[in-house]
Design a protein around this motif. Structure first.
Motif, PDB file in Angstrom:
ATOM      1  N   ASP A  20       0.824  -1.208   0.000  1.00  0.00           N
ATOM      2  CA  ASP A  20       0.000   0.000   0.000  1.00  0.00           C
ATOM      3  C   ASP A  20       0.862   1.265   0.000  1.00  0.00           C
ATOM      4  O   ASP A  20       0.726   2.132   0.859  1.00  0.00           O
ATOM      5  CB  ASP A  20      -0.935  -0.008   1.219  1.00  0.00           C
ATOM      6  CG  ASP A  20      -1.983   1.087   1.119  1.00  0.00           C
ATOM      7  OD1 ASP A  20      -2.367   1.447  -0.019  1.00  0.00           O
ATOM      8  OD2 ASP A  20      -2.390   1.601   2.170  1.00  0.00           O
ATOM      9  N   HIS A  32       2.154   4.803  -0.879  1.00  0.00           N
ATOM     10  CA  HIS A  32       1.689   6.106  -1.370  1.00  0.00           C
ATOM     11  C   HIS A  32       2.845   7.085  -1.346  1.00  0.00           C
ATOM     12  O   HIS A  32       3.562   7.177  -0.362  1.00  0.00           O
ATOM     13  CB  HIS A  32       0.563   6.660  -0.488  1.00  0.00           C
ATOM     14  CG  HIS A  32      -0.721   5.921  -0.638  1.00  0.00           C
ATOM     15  ND1 HIS A  32      -1.737   6.347  -1.453  1.00  0.00           N
ATOM     16  CD2 HIS A  32      -1.134   4.752  -0.083  1.00  0.00           C
ATOM     17  CE1 HIS A  32      -2.746   5.483  -1.395  1.00  0.00           C
ATOM     18  NE2 HIS A  32      -2.407   4.505  -0.554  1.00  0.00           N
ATOM     19  N   LYS A  33       2.987   7.815  -2.452  1.00  0.00           N
ATOM     20  CA  LYS A  33       4.069   8.801  -2.531  1.00  0.00           C
ATOM     21  C   LYS A  33       3.505  10.129  -3.040  1.00  0.00           C
ATOM     22  O   LYS A  33       2.749  10.149  -4.020  1.00  0.00           O
ATOM     23  CB  LYS A  33       5.157   8.291  -3.495  1.00  0.00           C
ATOM     24  CG  LYS A  33       6.143   9.344  -3.973  1.00  0.00           C
ATOM     25  CD  LYS A  33       7.141   9.702  -2.908  1.00  0.00           C
ATOM     26  CE  LYS A  33       7.976  10.906  -3.306  1.00  0.00           C
ATOM     27  NZ  LYS A  33       8.815  11.377  -2.196  1.00  0.00           N
ATOM     28  N   HIS A  62      -0.106  13.471  -5.945  1.00  0.00           N
ATOM     29  CA  HIS A  62      -0.171  12.089  -5.476  1.00  0.00           C
ATOM     30  C   HIS A  62       0.394  11.197  -6.583  1.00  0.00           C
ATOM     31  O   HIS A  62      -0.303  10.910  -7.547  1.00  0.00           O
ATOM     32  CB  HIS A  62      -1.641  11.758  -5.184  1.00  0.00           C
ATOM     33  CG  HIS A  62      -1.801  10.580  -4.274  1.00  0.00           C
ATOM     34  ND1 HIS A  62      -3.014  10.213  -3.763  1.00  0.00           N
ATOM     35  CD2 HIS A  62      -0.912   9.696  -3.778  1.00  0.00           C
ATOM     36  CE1 HIS A  62      -2.867   9.140  -2.989  1.00  0.00           C
ATOM     37  NE2 HIS A  62      -1.594   8.815  -2.988  1.00  0.00           N
ATOM     38  N   GLY A  90      -1.141   3.890  -3.765  1.00  0.00           N
ATOM     39  CA  GLY A  90      -1.477   2.592  -3.202  1.00  0.00           C
ATOM     40  C   GLY A  90      -0.973   1.445  -4.057  1.00  0.00           C
ATOM     41  O   GLY A  90      -1.735   0.749  -4.715  1.00  0.00           O
ATOM     42  N   GLN A 105       5.122   8.353   1.828  1.00  0.00           N
ATOM     43  CA  GLN A 105       4.354   8.982   2.904  1.00  0.00           C
ATOM     44  C   GLN A 105       3.425   7.991   3.595  1.00  0.00           C
ATOM     45  O   GLN A 105       2.906   8.273   4.666  1.00  0.00           O
ATOM     46  CB  GLN A 105       3.542  10.164   2.343  1.00  0.00           C
ATOM     47  CG  GLN A 105       4.352  11.442   2.198  1.00  0.00           C
ATOM     48  CD  GLN A 105       5.390  11.368   1.079  1.00  0.00           C
ATOM     49  OE1 GLN A 105       5.097  10.922  -0.023  1.00  0.00           O
ATOM     50  NE2 GLN A 105       6.605  11.799   1.370  1.00  0.00           N
ATOM     51  N   GLN A 106       3.188   6.844   2.954  1.00  0.00           N
ATOM     52  CA  GLN A 106       2.269   5.877   3.555  1.00  0.00           C
ATOM     53  C   GLN A 106       2.616   4.513   3.011  1.00  0.00           C
ATOM     54  O   GLN A 106       3.070   4.388   1.874  1.00  0.00           O
ATOM     55  CB  GLN A 106       0.825   6.250   3.199  1.00  0.00           C
ATOM     56  CG  GLN A 106      -0.229   5.474   3.972  1.00  0.00           C
ATOM     57  CD  GLN A 106      -1.621   5.750   3.430  1.00  0.00           C
ATOM     58  OE1 GLN A 106      -1.979   6.886   3.149  1.00  0.00           O
ATOM     59  NE2 GLN A 106      -2.402   4.687   3.263  1.00  0.00           N
ATOM     60  N   GLY A 107       2.406   3.484   3.817  1.00  0.00           N
ATOM     61  CA  GLY A 107       2.675   2.128   3.374  1.00  0.00           C
ATOM     62  C   GLY A 107       4.088   1.699   3.734  1.00  0.00           C
ATOM     63  O   GLY A 107       4.760   2.341   4.549  1.00  0.00           O
ATOM     64  N   THR A 141      11.488   1.246   4.602  1.00  0.00           N
ATOM     65  CA  THR A 141      10.891   2.561   4.803  1.00  0.00           C
ATOM     66  C   THR A 141      10.728   2.932   6.270  1.00  0.00           C
ATOM     67  O   THR A 141      10.369   4.061   6.572  1.00  0.00           O
ATOM     68  CB  THR A 141       9.520   2.601   4.110  1.00  0.00           C
ATOM     69  OG1 THR A 141       8.818   1.393   4.413  1.00  0.00           O
ATOM     70  CG2 THR A 141       9.691   2.710   2.618  1.00  0.00           C
TER      71      THR A 141
END
Ligand SMILES: Nc1ncnc2c1ncn2[C@@H]1O[C@H](COP(=O)(O)OP(=O)(O)OP(=O)(O)O)[C@@H](O)[C@H]1O
Ligand SMILES: [Mg+2]
Lengths: 287, 245
Positions: B11, B13-14, B20, B24, B59-61, B71
Motif C-alpha cells: 500500500d 503512497h508517494k 499524489h 497505493g 508517505q504511507q505504506g 521505509t
C-alpha cells in the motif's frame, strides 16, 4: 578559424569575418604601439637606472615579505574555504545559516575595514598598552586576508558542488555510501575541479589585496614605493619594481592554476590530486 | 493483500508536495523473478523503483526487502542499499575514476575489500559485461553502451540481491542498445531478481517473467508477458498497448 565555415551561403559571411578579424588585429597592434611608445618615453626620460639598482634590495625585502604572507594566507584561505563551502551545503540548517552569515559578512564589508578591526580593534581590547603580540601587523595581515578570501573560496566551492549533477550523489548513495563518504569520494573531487578557475581568480585578487597592507604598517611593495618617492620625488623608478614584482607573483599563480586544471581534467590523470588528496585517499587517481 | 516476496510493496503512497504520484501500490517480486514495469510517461515507474532503495521517501505504506522494512524510520538505509543494485538512465558513473575504480569504490569503501580482492573483482565483472581489458579507461573514453555496462558492473560489485534498472537503454544510440540488453538477459538467466523499467517491448516479452503496467500512479494490470500483450483485460491496458503497436 573563419575559414572553417563551409556552407554554401557563407562566402559573404566569410569575407565579413575576415574583415572583422583584420580590423581587430589592426586595433590591437595600434594599441600595442601606443603603449610601447609611452612606456619607452617614460623609461628613457623618467627612470633613473642608478636609482633602480640602489632601491632593488629594498623591493626584494618587501617582495619576500609579501610572498610569505601570500603563501600563508593562500593555503589557509583555501583550507578554511573548503570547510565554509561544505558548511554551506550542510543538511543542518544551523551550520548552513552560520556559514552563510560568515560569507555575507566577509564579502559584504571592505577588506580594509576587516584589516582595521583586526589590526586596531583587537589590540584595543587590551586598553592602551599590554597587547602581548609583537609585530601584530603581520599576523593581522594573514588573518585578515585568510578570513576575507575564505569567504570567496567557500562560495567557489559551493558553486562547484552545485554544479556536480545530482546523479553523482545518487549513484554513490545507491552503492550504500553514507552522505559524508559520497561527498568525500565522489562529489568533492569533482566540485574542486569545477571550482578551480574561480579559486584561482580569487587567489590572484588576494595577491593584489596585499597592497592594502601598507595601511596597517606592513612594509610591503607599496610602502617601499612611498618611502622612495617621498625622498627622491621620482615616482617612475620605484613604480617599475612594484609592477614587476606583482606580476611575478600573479603570473606564476596563473601558471599554477593552469597546471592544476590540466592535471585535474578527468579522463587522464584522474582527480585533482594535490587538493583532493587531503580529503580522499584515492585522490591520486592511481592506486 | 500481501504476498511474501523478496521485494514487497505494501500500500505504497508517494506525494511530491500536493501531487499524489504513487496511489497505493501493492506488489511482490519473488526471488529470481524478472518484473518489467511499463506505462505511460509520468505514471510513476521511476518513482516506484526509487522507493525500493529509498532514493525517494514514501508517505504511507511500506517497502520490504526479504521481510525487512526499507521505509521504517530506523532502517539502516546504507546497509539496505548494499543489497539493492541500481542502474540509471544517465549512467551516473564517476567521471574522475577509471572503469575499474568505479567498480571497486563501493566494495572498497563500504565493505573494506582489499586492493587485490578489488582488482580481481573488477576483472571478473568487466569480463562478465563484455569489457575485458577496459578497466583503465575513464568514462569519457567509453561509448554510452560501454559506460552503461560499467554501471551495471559497478552495481553488481556490491553483490546485490535485487537489481533495479530505470530505462537504462533510453539514452543510448540504437546500435548500442543490444549489448546492454544482452548483459541484462545474461543476468536474468543467472537467476538475478530484477525490476526493470523499459520501453523495449521485445526485451520485456522475452526476458520478463511478469509485466506490470502502471498508469497514474497505480498498477493497472499485471500478468505474464504473453497474456498481457495479446490479451489485456482492462481498457487502460488495451489503450496503452494499442499506442505501442
Ligand atoms: N522530484 C520530483 N518533484 C516533483 N514531482 C516529481 C518529481 N519526480 C517525479 N515527479 C512527478 O511524479 C510523477 C511520476 O514521475 P516518474 O518519473 O516516476 O514517472 P515515469 O513513469 O518514470 O515517467 P517517464 O516514463 O517519463 O520516465 C510525474 O508526474 C512527475 O512529474
Ligand atoms: Mg522514468
Amino acid at each position: 578559424m573563419a575559414n572553417t565555415e563551409t556552407t554554401g551561403t557563407s562566402t559573404g559571411l566569410l569575407m565579413r569575418d575576415g574583415l572583422v578579424r583584420r580590423v581587430g588585429e589592426a586595433v590591437a597592434i595600434g594599441f600595442l604601439v601606443v603603449v610601447a611608445g609611452i612606456v619607452t618615453i617614460i623609461v628613457s626620460t623618467r627612470v633613473d637606472f642608478g636609482l633602480l639598482e640602489t632601491i632593488f634590495p629594498r623591493f626584494v625585502d618587501a617582495f619576500v615579505r609579501v610572498l610569505g604572507i601570500v603563501i600563508a594566507a593562500s593555503v589557509l584561505s583555501i583550507l578554511l574555504g573548503m570547510f565554509i563551502g561544505l558548511g554551506r551545503i550542510s543538511t543542518s540548517p544551523i551550520t548552513s545559516r552560520i556559514t552563510k552569515g560568515y560569507v555575507e559578512f566577509f564579502r559584504g564589508t571592505p577588506l580594509l575595514f576587516q584589516l582595521f578591526v583586526i589590526y586596531f580593534g583587537i589590540p584595543g581590547l587590551w586598553g592602551g598598552a599590554g597587547f602581548p603580540i609583537p609585530n601584530w601587523e603581520i599576523p593581522a595581515a594573514i588573518i585578515g586576508l585568510t578570513l576575507n578570501h575564505s569567504a570567496y573560496v567557500g562560495e567557489a566551492i559551493r558553486g562547484g558542488i552545485d554544479a556536480v549533477p545530482d546523479g553523482q550523489m545518487e549513484g554513490a548513495r545507491s552503492l550504500g555510501m553514507s552522505r559524508v563518504m559520497a561527498l568525500r569520494q565522489v562529489v568533492f573531487p569533482q566540485a574542486l575541479r569545477n571550482a578551480l578557475a574561480a579559486i584561482g581568480n580569487d587567489q590572484i585578487i588576494l595577491v593584489k589585496d596585499t597592497s592594502l597592507l601598507t595601511v596597517i604598517a606592513v612594509p610591503e611593495l607599496m610602502t617601499v614605493f612611498r618611502d622612495v618617492n617621498s625622498t627622491t620625488f621620482q615616482p617612475w623608478t620605484p613604480l617599475i619594481w612594484v609592477c614587476l614584482f606583482y606580476l611575478v607573483i600573479t603570473m606564476s599563480m596563473s601558471q599554477l592554476v593552469n597546471a592544476a586544471e590540466r592535471r585535474g581534467d578527468p579522463g587522464r590523470d584522474g582527480s585533482l590530486s594535490a587538493l583532493a588528496g587531503m580529503f580522499s585517499r584515492r585522490g591520486g587517481g592511481g592506486s | 493483500m500481501s504476498r511474501a516476496g523478496l521485494v514487497e510493496f505494501d500500500d505504497v503512497h508517494k506525494y511530491f508536495g500536493e501531487t499524489h504520484v504513487l496511489r497505493g501500490i501493492d506488489a511482490a517480486i519473488d526471488e529470481t523473478e524478472v518484473v518489467v514495469v511499463i506505462g505511460p510517461s509520468g505514471s510513476g515507474k521511476s518513482t516506484l523503483l526509487r522507493c525500493v532503495n529509498r532514493l525517494e521517501e514514501i508517505q504511507q505504506g511500506a517497502v520490504r526487502i526479504a521481510g525487512q522494512s526499507v521505509t521504517a524510520p530506523d532502517a539502516d538505509i546504507n546497509r539496505i542499499r548494499q543489497r539493492v543494485g541500481m542502474v540509471f538512465q544517465s549512467f551516473n558513473l564517476f567521471p574522475h575514476m577509471t572503469a575499474r575504480e568505479n567498480i571497486t569504490i563501493g566494495p572498497r569503501k563500504v565493505r573494506d575489500l582489499s586492493a587485490t580482492e578489488g582488482e580481481e573483482l573488477a576483472s571478473e565483472l568487466l569480463d562478465r559485461v563484455g569489457l575485458t581489458g577496459q578497466g583503465d579507461s575513464y568514462p569519457n573514453e567509453l561509448s554510452g553502451g560501454q559506460q552503461q555496462r560499467v554501471a551495471i558492473a559497478r552495481a553488481l560489485a556490491m553483490e546485490p540481491e535485487v537489481m533495479l534498472f530505470d530505462e537504462v537503454t533510453s539514452a543510448l544510440d540504437p546500435e548500442l542498445v543490444g549489448d546492454v540488453l544482452g548483459v541484462m538477459r545474461d543476468l536474468a538467466t543467472d537467476g538475478m531478481t530484477m525490476l526493470v523499467v523499459t520501453h523495449e517491448m521485445e526485451f520485456a516479452r522475452e526476458v520478463g517473467d511478469r509485466i506490470v503496467l502502471m498508469a497514474d500512479g497505480t498498477i493497472v494490470e499485471q500478468d505474464e508477458p504473453e497474456r498481457l500483450f495479446t490479451n489485456p483485460r482492462t481498457e487502460r491496458a488495451k489503450q496503452f498497448l494499442q499506442r505501442l503497436l
